[in-house]
Design a protein around this motif. Structure first.
Motif, PDB file in Angstrom:
ATOM      1  N   GLU A  46       0.833  -1.198   0.000  1.00 56.50           N
ATOM      2  CA  GLU A  46       0.000   0.000   0.000  1.00 56.50           C
ATOM      3  C   GLU A  46       0.873   1.255   0.000  1.00 56.50           C
ATOM      4  O   GLU A  46       1.963   1.277   0.575  1.00 56.50           O
ATOM      5  CB  GLU A  46      -0.920   0.022   1.215  1.00 56.50           C
ATOM      6  N   ARG A  47       0.360   2.285  -0.660  1.00 57.48           N
ATOM      7  CA  ARG A  47       1.077   3.565  -0.688  1.00 57.48           C
ATOM      8  C   ARG A  47       0.933   4.284   0.645  1.00 57.48           C
ATOM      9  O   ARG A  47      -0.169   4.388   1.186  1.00 57.48           O
ATOM     10  CB  ARG A  47       0.508   4.464  -1.804  1.00 57.48           C
ATOM     11  N   VAL A  48       2.057   4.762   1.162  1.00 54.91           N
ATOM     12  CA  VAL A  48       2.050   5.563   2.389  1.00 54.91           C
ATOM     13  C   VAL A  48       2.832   6.844   2.109  1.00 54.91           C
ATOM     14  O   VAL A  48       3.636   6.910   1.173  1.00 54.91           O
ATOM     15  CB  VAL A  48       2.672   4.806   3.586  1.00 54.91           C
ATOM     16  N   PHE A  49       2.603   7.855   2.946  1.00 49.39           N
ATOM     17  CA  PHE A  49       3.246   9.150   2.737  1.00 49.39           C
ATOM     18  C   PHE A  49       4.020   9.554   3.987  1.00 49.39           C
ATOM     19  O   PHE A  49       3.437   9.705   5.076  1.00 49.39           O
ATOM     20  CB  PHE A  49       2.203  10.208   2.394  1.00 49.39           C
ATOM     21  N   ASN A  50       5.330   9.711   3.826  1.00 47.99           N
ATOM     22  CA  ASN A  50       6.198  10.152   4.917  1.00 47.99           C
ATOM     23  C   ASN A  50       6.260  11.673   4.918  1.00 47.99           C
ATOM     24  O   ASN A  50       6.683  12.278   3.924  1.00 47.99           O
ATOM     25  CB  ASN A  50       7.602   9.569   4.758  1.00 47.99           C
ATOM     26  N   ILE A  51       5.833  12.287   6.015  1.00 47.08           N
ATOM     27  CA  ILE A  51       5.770  13.744   6.121  1.00 47.08           C
ATOM     28  C   ILE A  51       7.119  14.283   6.596  1.00 47.08           C
ATOM     29  O   ILE A  51       7.637  13.852   7.636  1.00 47.08           O
ATOM     30  CB  ILE A  51       4.661  14.176   7.096  1.00 47.08           C
ATOM     31  N   VAL A  52       7.683  15.220   5.841  1.00 49.48           N
ATOM     32  CA  VAL A  52       9.038  15.714   6.118  1.00 49.48           C
ATOM     33  C   VAL A  52       9.014  17.219   6.386  1.00 49.48           C
ATOM     34  O   VAL A  52       8.336  17.979   5.694  1.00 49.48           O
ATOM     35  CB  VAL A  52       9.979  15.409   4.931  1.00 49.48           C
ATOM     36  N   HIS A  53       9.765  17.604   7.400  1.00 45.76           N
ATOM     37  CA  HIS A  53       9.957  19.027   7.701  1.00 45.76           C
ATOM     38  C   HIS A  53      11.445  19.276   7.908  1.00 45.76           C
ATOM     39  O   HIS A  53      11.993  19.001   8.976  1.00 45.76           O
ATOM     40  CB  HIS A  53       9.179  19.430   8.957  1.00 45.76           C
ATOM     41  N   GLY A  54      12.120  19.766   6.878  1.00 42.85           N
ATOM     42  CA  GLY A  54      13.534  20.090   7.000  1.00 42.85           C
ATOM     43  C   GLY A  54      14.431  18.876   7.050  1.00 42.85           C
ATOM     44  O   GLY A  54      14.096  17.792   6.552  1.00 42.85           O
ATOM     45  N   GLN A  55      15.577  19.066   7.688  1.00 44.82           N
ATOM     46  CA  GLN A  55      16.595  18.019   7.744  1.00 44.82           C
ATOM     47  C   GLN A  55      16.959  17.698   9.184  1.00 44.82           C
ATOM     48  O   GLN A  55      16.759  18.493  10.093  1.00 44.82           O
ATOM     49  CB  GLN A  55      17.858  18.463   6.996  1.00 44.82           C
ATOM     50  N   ARG A  56      17.513  16.526   9.357  1.00 47.75           N
ATOM     51  CA  ARG A  56      18.019  16.104  10.663  1.00 47.75           C
ATOM     52  C   ARG A  56      19.513  15.817  10.526  1.00 47.75           C
ATOM     53  O   ARG A  56      19.931  15.093   9.625  1.00 47.75           O
ATOM     54  CB  ARG A  56      17.273  14.854  11.135  1.00 47.75           C
ATOM     55  N   TRP A  57      20.286  16.407  11.427  1.00 48.35           N
ATOM     56  CA  TRP A  57      21.751  16.271  11.383  1.00 48.35           C
ATOM     57  C   TRP A  57      22.211  15.334  12.494  1.00 48.35           C
ATOM     58  O   TRP A  57      21.785  15.465  13.640  1.00 48.35           O
ATOM     59  CB  TRP A  57      22.422  17.638  11.553  1.00 48.35           C
ATOM     60  N   LYS A  58      23.089  14.401  12.142  1.00 50.75           N
ATOM     61  CA  LYS A  58      23.592  13.426  13.120  1.00 50.75           C
ATOM     62  C   LYS A  58      25.112  13.509  13.192  1.00 50.75           C
ATOM     63  O   LYS A  58      25.804  13.441  12.171  1.00 50.75           O
ATOM     64  CB  LYS A  58      23.161  12.014  12.721  1.00 50.75           C
ATOM     65  N   HIS A  59      25.627  13.669  14.403  1.00 45.46           N
ATOM     66  CA  HIS A  59      27.074  13.719  14.640  1.00 45.46           C
ATOM     67  C   HIS A  59      27.630  12.297  14.680  1.00 45.46           C
ATOM     68  O   HIS A  59      27.165  11.461  15.451  1.00 45.46           O
ATOM     69  CB  HIS A  59      27.336  14.440  15.969  1.00 45.46           C
ATOM     70  N   VAL A  60      28.616  12.013  13.826  1.00 41.22           N
ATOM     71  CA  VAL A  60      29.211  10.676  13.761  1.00 41.22           C
ATOM     72  C   VAL A  60      30.702  10.785  14.049  1.00 41.22           C
ATOM     73  O   VAL A  60      31.442  11.460  13.319  1.00 41.22           O
ATOM     74  CB  VAL A  60      28.995  10.025  12.380  1.00 41.22           C
ATOM     75  N   SER A  61      31.174  10.144  15.114  1.00 37.41           N
ATOM     76  CA  SER A  61      32.592  10.181  15.472  1.00 37.41           C
ATOM     77  C   SER A  61      33.409   9.303  14.518  1.00 37.41           C
ATOM     78  O   SER A  61      32.949   8.244  14.081  1.00 37.41           O
ATOM     79  CB  SER A  61      32.789   9.692  16.909  1.00 37.41           C
ATOM     80  N   LEU A  62      34.628   9.748  14.216  1.00 36.88           N
ATOM     81  CA  LEU A  62      35.519   9.019  13.309  1.00 36.88           C
ATOM     82  C   LEU A  62      36.891   8.855  13.942  1.00 36.88           C
ATOM     83  O   LEU A  62      37.287   9.655  14.799  1.00 36.88           O
ATOM     84  CB  LEU A  62      35.682   9.785  11.990  1.00 36.88           C
ATOM     85  N   THR A  63      37.603   7.832  13.501  1.00 39.37           N
ATOM     86  CA  THR A  63      39.016   7.724  13.850  1.00 39.37           C
ATOM     87  C   THR A  63      39.815   8.582  12.872  1.00 39.37           C
ATOM     88  O   THR A  63      39.292   9.023  11.827  1.00 39.37           O
ATOM     89  CB  THR A  63      39.500   6.267  13.760  1.00 39.37           C
ATOM     90  N   LYS A  64      41.074   8.814  13.190  1.00 37.97           N
ATOM     91  CA  LYS A  64      41.919   9.611  12.298  1.00 37.97           C
ATOM     92  C   LYS A  64      42.034   8.945  10.937  1.00 37.97           C
ATOM     93  O   LYS A  64      41.954   9.609   9.889  1.00 37.97           O
ATOM     94  CB  LYS A  64      43.296   9.806  12.920  1.00 37.97           C
ATOM     95  N   ALA A  65      42.185   7.612  10.936  1.00 38.55           N
ATOM     96  CA  ALA A  65      42.324   6.874   9.676  1.00 38.55           C
ATOM     97  C   ALA A  65      41.044   6.973   8.842  1.00 38.55           C
ATOM     98  O   ALA A  65      41.101   7.164   7.621  1.00 38.55           O
ATOM     99  CB  ALA A  65      42.661   5.404   9.968  1.00 38.55           C
ATOM    100  N   GLU A  66      39.887   6.849   9.497  1.00 36.02           N
ATOM    101  CA  GLU A  66      38.611   6.958   8.772  1.00 36.02           C
ATOM    102  C   GLU A  66      38.442   8.348   8.191  1.00 36.02           C
ATOM    103  O   GLU A  66      37.980   8.511   7.048  1.00 36.02           O
ATOM    104  CB  GLU A  66      37.452   6.640   9.718  1.00 36.02           C
ATOM    105  N   HIS A  67      38.841   9.351   8.964  1.00 37.38           N
ATOM    106  CA  HIS A  67      38.727  10.734   8.504  1.00 37.38           C
ATOM    107  C   HIS A  67      39.604  10.965   7.278  1.00 37.38           C
ATOM    108  O   HIS A  67      39.156  11.554   6.272  1.00 37.38           O
ATOM    109  CB  HIS A  67      39.124  11.680   9.640  1.00 37.38           C
ATOM    110  N   GLU A  68      40.841  10.492   7.327  1.00 34.76           N
ATOM    111  CA  GLU A  68      41.763  10.701   6.209  1.00 34.76           C
ATOM    112  C   GLU A  68      41.284   9.974   4.960  1.00 34.76           C
ATOM    113  O   GLU A  68      41.419  10.491   3.839  1.00 34.76           O
ATOM    114  CB  GLU A  68      43.170  10.233   6.607  1.00 34.76           C
ATOM    115  N   ALA A  69      40.717   8.781   5.153  1.00 33.64           N
ATOM    116  CA  ALA A  69      40.210   8.024   4.004  1.00 33.64           C
ATOM    117  C   ALA A  69      39.044   8.751   3.342  1.00 33.64           C
ATOM    118  O   ALA A  69      38.946   8.810   2.106  1.00 33.64           O
ATOM    119  CB  ALA A  69      39.779   6.628   4.455  1.00 33.64           C
ATOM    120  N   LEU A  70      38.164   9.328   4.145  1.00 34.96           N
ATOM    121  CA  LEU A  70      37.009  10.055   3.605  1.00 34.96           C
ATOM    122  C   LEU A  70      37.443  11.348   2.925  1.00 34.96           C
ATOM    123  O   LEU A  70      36.820  11.776   1.947  1.00 34.96           O
ATOM    124  CB  LEU A  70      36.005  10.348   4.728  1.00 34.96           C
TER     125      LEU A  70
END
Length: 339
Positions: A46-70
């Motif tokens: 069945e079709r459903v409708f997700n109601i959206v208002h703006g954006q949601r920001w999530k803080h994600v911790s990284l290691t130094k190696a992960e950061h450099e790779a990204l």
């Protein structure tokens, strides 16, 4: 939530072009308000409708190696920060649609967000004939409306579903609270009548400067030197022992323990010259007595469960603000109200 009823959203999705670059993103109202939209999805065929208002920001911790790779991959929203001790913190922000809830074919709206901010509550209020708000003394998030029949109040809990036309929950809600039995409460406070009477007379007769000087002497006499590691509950415990023998001393120790009238800061300002020029809010001694009386009564009631009577309210019934909290029950099970 008439503005986002299923029939209207279904009509929009079938007659209006989606936003550029998307096949399932449609405006709820004015197309220029592109932070308010709905996403067409499917559940159980069945079709459903997700109601959206703006954006949601999530803080994600990284290691130094992960950061450099990204960084090498050219990823966006990467950050790093050097703390005062020289260590580095690496992190990124993940951005996703801020989904407020889901509108289903049975014309119900389900609250699916982890939390609702002031802007979210505001936009949902505009879609309904009422107001979404947060009230700590009613347990958290509620929806309220006023009609000729009176005020309607409904707690909003995680996973709750309501009818988009009537705003009625799909399952009956019972709100359980507590109120003080005044007769039992009066009996509990008999031992504090003289304390309150004496302290009230004395605080009415004292100006602020005299009150502060006296409090400095009282604190030094009973508690000695105070530092940042002081256990404030010790002050209240000492005050308990002085209620009958030294009422004013007890009151001042309670006031200091519970920081009534910001007296911890104000005493520091009074006794330490490096803070003497700082401004601060100053309650009158009598105002502090009144706040102390309210706080002490509350502490006494909390320590004696027999003082409370259970009260129940059904779906939509007006229930008053309460310091003692509310429990929301659905199908005999406690549910978590949004805070």
């Amino acid at each position: 939530m008439k503005a986002i009823n299923y029939k209207r959203l279904d009509s929009i999705s079938n007659s209006v072009s989606p936003y550029r670059g998307s096949l399932n993103r449609f405006p709820i109202g004015n197309r220029r308000q592109n932070n308010k939209y709905f996403l067409v999805g499917e559940e159980g065929g069945e079709r459903v409708f997700n109601i959206v208002h703006g954006q949601r920001w999530k803080h994600v911790s990284l290691t130094k190696a992960e950061h450099e790779a990204l960084v090498k991959e050219g990823a966006s929203r990467l950050n790093k920060y050097q703390h005062g001790d020289g260590t580095w913190e690496y992190y990124r922000y993940e951005v996703s649609p801020n989904i407020l809830g889901v509108v289903r074919p049975d014309n119900t709206f389900e609250f699916t967000s982890g939390n609702y901010g002031q802007g979210d509550r505001g936009i949902m209020s505009s879609w309904s004939y009422g107001w979404f708000s947060n009230e700590s003394r009613r347990g958290g998030m509620i929806w309220s409306s006023r009609t000729n029949a009176g005020t309607h109040i409904m707690p909003i809990y995680h996973g709750m579903r309501i009818d988009c036309e009537t705003m009625q929950p799909t399952k009956p809600i019972t709100v359980i609270g507590r109120k003080v039995d005044r007769k039992v409460g009066k009996d509990l406070l008999v031992g504090y009548v003289d304390f309150y009477t004496t302290t009230e007379v004395m605080t009415k007769a004292m100006n602020y400067d005299v009150f502060v000087k006296t409090m400095v002497e009282v604190v030094n006499e009973h508690m000695g030197e105070i530092d940042s590691n002081t256990n404030w509950s010790v002050f209240a415990g000492k005050a308990d022992t002085l209620v009958n023998s030294a009422p004013l001393d007890a009151a001042m120790l309670y006031i200091y323990a519970w920081d009534i009238g910001s007296m911890r800061w104000n005493l520091r300002r009074f006794t330490d010259t490096q803070y003497s020029g700082f401004s601060a809010h100053e309650d009158t001694p009598y105002d502090m007595f009144l706040n102390l009386k309210r706080r002490l009564n509350k502490e006494i009631y909390k320590a004696h469960e027999q003082v409370f009577k259970r009260v129940e309210y059904t779906s939509g019934e007006m229930y008053p603000p309460s310091e003692w909290g509310y429990t929301v029950m659905v199908d005999g099970v406690e549910v978590k109200q949004y805070d």
